[in-house]
Design a protein around this motif. Structure first.
Motif, short mmCIF file in Angstrom:
data_model
loop_
_atom_site.label_atom_id
_atom_site.label_comp_id
_atom_site.label_asym_id
_atom_site.label_seq_id
_atom_site.Cartn_x
_atom_site.Cartn_y
_atom_site.Cartn_z
N ASN A 127 0.80 -1.23 0.00
CA ASN A 127 0.00 0.00 0.00
C ASN A 127 0.83 1.27 0.00
N ILE A 128 2.10 1.21 0.44
CA ILE A 128 2.90 2.43 0.56
C ILE A 128 3.02 3.13 -0.79
N ARG A 129 3.15 2.38 -1.87
CA ARG A 129 3.30 3.02 -3.18
C ARG A 129 2.04 3.79 -3.60
N PHE A 130 0.94 3.64 -2.84
CA PHE A 130 -0.31 4.29 -3.23
C PHE A 130 -0.55 5.64 -2.55
N TYR A 131 0.49 6.19 -1.93
CA TYR A 131 0.43 7.62 -1.65
C TYR A 131 0.53 8.33 -3.01
N PRO A 132 -0.32 9.31 -3.30
CA PRO A 132 -0.29 9.95 -4.62
C PRO A 132 1.08 10.50 -5.02
N GLN A 133 1.84 11.04 -4.04
CA GLN A 133 3.12 11.62 -4.41
C GLN A 133 4.16 10.56 -4.79
N CYS A 134 3.95 9.32 -4.39
CA CYS A 134 4.82 8.23 -4.87
C CYS A 134 4.53 7.95 -6.34
N HIS A 135 3.26 7.99 -6.73
CA HIS A 135 2.93 7.84 -8.15
C HIS A 135 3.43 9.04 -8.94
N GLN A 136 3.41 10.22 -8.34
CA GLN A 136 3.95 11.40 -9.01
C GLN A 136 5.44 11.22 -9.28
N ALA A 137 6.17 10.73 -8.27
CA ALA A 137 7.61 10.48 -8.45
C ALA A 137 7.85 9.44 -9.53
N MET A 138 7.07 8.38 -9.53
CA MET A 138 7.21 7.34 -10.55
C MET A 138 7.04 7.92 -11.94
N ALA A 139 6.00 8.74 -12.13
CA ALA A 139 5.74 9.32 -13.44
C ALA A 139 6.87 10.25 -13.87
N MET A 140 7.42 11.02 -12.92
CA MET A 140 8.52 11.92 -13.25
C MET A 140 9.76 11.16 -13.69
N VAL A 141 10.07 10.07 -13.00
CA VAL A 141 11.22 9.26 -13.38
C VAL A 141 10.98 8.63 -14.75
N ALA A 142 9.79 8.05 -14.95
CA ALA A 142 9.48 7.39 -16.22
C ALA A 142 9.52 8.36 -17.40
N HIS A 188 8.42 -3.45 1.81
CA HIS A 188 7.72 -2.26 1.32
C HIS A 188 8.69 -1.32 0.61
N TRP A 189 9.87 -1.13 1.21
CA TRP A 189 10.85 -0.21 0.61
C TRP A 189 11.35 -0.76 -0.72
N PHE A 190 11.63 -2.06 -0.78
CA PHE A 190 12.07 -2.67 -2.04
C PHE A 190 11.02 -2.45 -3.13
N ASP A 191 9.76 -2.69 -2.78
CA ASP A 191 8.69 -2.52 -3.76
C ASP A 191 8.58 -1.06 -4.19
N LEU A 192 8.65 -0.13 -3.23
CA LEU A 192 8.54 1.28 -3.55
C LEU A 192 9.69 1.73 -4.45
N MET A 193 10.89 1.26 -4.16
CA MET A 193 12.05 1.62 -4.98
C MET A 193 11.89 1.10 -6.41
N ARG A 194 11.46 -0.15 -6.53
CA ARG A 194 11.28 -0.72 -7.87
C ARG A 194 10.15 -0.01 -8.61
N PHE A 195 9.08 0.33 -7.90
CA PHE A 195 7.94 1.01 -8.52
C PHE A 195 8.34 2.40 -9.03
N ASP A 364 8.80 -10.98 -6.45
CA ASP A 364 10.06 -10.25 -6.60
C ASP A 364 10.57 -9.77 -5.24
N ALA A 365 9.68 -9.25 -4.39
CA ALA A 365 10.09 -8.76 -3.07
C ALA A 365 10.63 -9.89 -2.20
N VAL A 366 10.02 -11.07 -2.28
CA VAL A 366 10.50 -12.21 -1.48
C VAL A 366 11.85 -12.69 -2.01
N ARG A 367 12.04 -12.66 -3.32
CA ARG A 367 13.35 -13.04 -3.87
C ARG A 367 14.45 -12.10 -3.37
N VAL A 368 14.16 -10.80 -3.32
CA VAL A 368 15.15 -9.86 -2.80
C VAL A 368 15.38 -10.12 -1.31
#
Length: 387
Positions: A127-142, A188-195, A364-368
């Motif tokens: 759920n952490i990636r679903f803060y709107p500003q995390c999606h904003q960061a993802m879009a900016m990087v992409a 959560h952090w691994f997923d957020l970083m990859r997202f 993927d998160a469990v593999r990491v």
């Protein structure tokens, strides 16, 4: 034929802190929660006296047999996830599972194959990636707005297990698995970083730390974040699971990451920080200021972007439920995640490119996580096994 989200029905396994968060978010979406299951019916009914729970069911069998239920949420201790998800999939119901998806990558792989073969919607509650500003960061990087990502830094720090008398099932390896702090919050952090970066981890160098090797706890269970009663009968137990970790990561495009995890960091209630340094600019998000996204520049002033649907990238704007200045926090992330999951459920099955974390993300998160544990044991860099 497509249905509306408010025509769907859910069941929830687990009535602790996170299970209740699931129930509240589903109700906000208009989803009917037909029943819930606790570790025992008696404990669930006792919890219902202080929390607004739906009707208590005697077992997961009962939820699976209920033809009115479309989706079952798994919010039980880690060790139970794999078998419970298999049972839900076998019953032909869509499933949302708390992280970790399972305690081993082998089980995660099996669950992913089963879900895909059944054509059912499957999601992991990152759920952490679903803060709107995390999606904003993802879009900016992409979109290349910070250039090519080079270095990712950050942490996930808590203090709720700081004292030797702090206790929870997550401290017990037979319920939580081989890792604790990493599996619980590091994932959560691994997923957020990859997202946000769009890049997977290829190798890790990690050191796990167990600072409290003995803990004193009640004979019974203690709910997450709950205080231990001072008059409880206590027992002493040796602990081997990780309180904290220091980790370096190599990513698939040659970029690098450095992060720390701790559940014994005084003053940090639930502090997630992630910064991406690109070849031209940087972005940084801090969960304790969730409506803000820091953007760093060279040669001109830095900026703070506030959550505002009128100025956000579409990926972030679609998650925003309140006007600017009305902070959206932790409970809102569950609503935002579930809104995406239930849109696919209402449509009849998973879309070709789901907007929410699926079992593939959980795997993927469990593999990491497994690579982190291996690296700490071996004292060297190890690859993330994706065979």
């Amino acid at each position: 034929m497509a249905r509306r989200i408010d025509e769907l029905t859910a069941g929830v396994v687990g009535v602790g802190f996170i299970g209740v968060a699931h129930i509240e978010a589903l109700r906000r979406l208009g989803v009917r929660v037909a029943g819930c299951v606790g570790s025992t019916p008696e404990r669930a009914r006792a919890k219902a006296e202080t929390s607004p729970l739906p009707p208590v069911s005697d077992s997961l069998d009962a939820l699976c047999a209920d033809d009115s239920i479309d989706v079952i949420h798994i919010a039980s201790p880690n060790y139970a996830h794999a078998d419970q998800v298999r049972q839900v999939l076998a019953a032909g119901k869509h499933v949302v599972c708390e992280k970790p998806l399972a305690v081993t990558a082998a089980d995660c792989t099996d669950l992913l194959r089963r879900a895909e073969a059944a054509g059912l919607v499957h999601a992991v509650c990152f759920n952490i990636r679903f803060y709107p500003q995390c999606h904003q960061a993802m879009a900016m990087v992409a979109n290349g707005e910070i250039g090519e990502p080079r270095l990712v830094t950050g942490h996930y720090h808590q203090d709720w297990l700081l004292h030797e008398t702090d206790w929870n099932w997550r401290l017990q390896a037979d319920q939580a698995g081989s890792s604790r702090a990493i599996a619980d919050i590091g994932s959560h952090w691994f997923d957020l970083m990859r997202f946000i970066t769009g890049r997977r981890v290829t190798e890790v160098m990690a050191e796990l730390h167990t600072f409290l090797t003995v803990r004193v706890h009640p004979e019974g269970g203690v709910e997450t974040f709950a205080q231990v009663a001072t008059d409880a009968k206590l027992v002493r137990e040796r602990i081997a699971s990780d309180d904290a970790a220091s980790i370096m990561l190599r990513l698939e495009d040659g970029s690098r990451a450095v992060m720390s995890v701790s559940q014994v960091a005084p003053g940090n209630r639930n502090a997630v920080l992630l910064e991406v340094n690109g070849s031209t600019d940087s972005v940084r998000w801090d969960s304790e200021s969730p409506d803000q996204l820091w953007v760093g520049h060279r040669g001109r002033g830095n900026e703070t972007l506030f959550r505002d649907g009128s100025m956000a990238h579409p990926e972030a704007a679609r998650l925003i439920a309140y006007p600017p200045g009305h902070v959206e926090g932790f409970p809102d992330t569950f609503r935002a995640l579930f809104s995406q999951v239930y849109a696919d459920v209402a449509a009849g099955g998973p879309s070709s490119n789901p907007s929410y974390p699926t079992f593939a993300d959980g795997l993927d998160a469990v593999r990491v996580t497994e690579a982190v544990v291996r690296s700490s044991h071996k004292g060297r860099w190890v690859p993330v096994d994706r065979t």
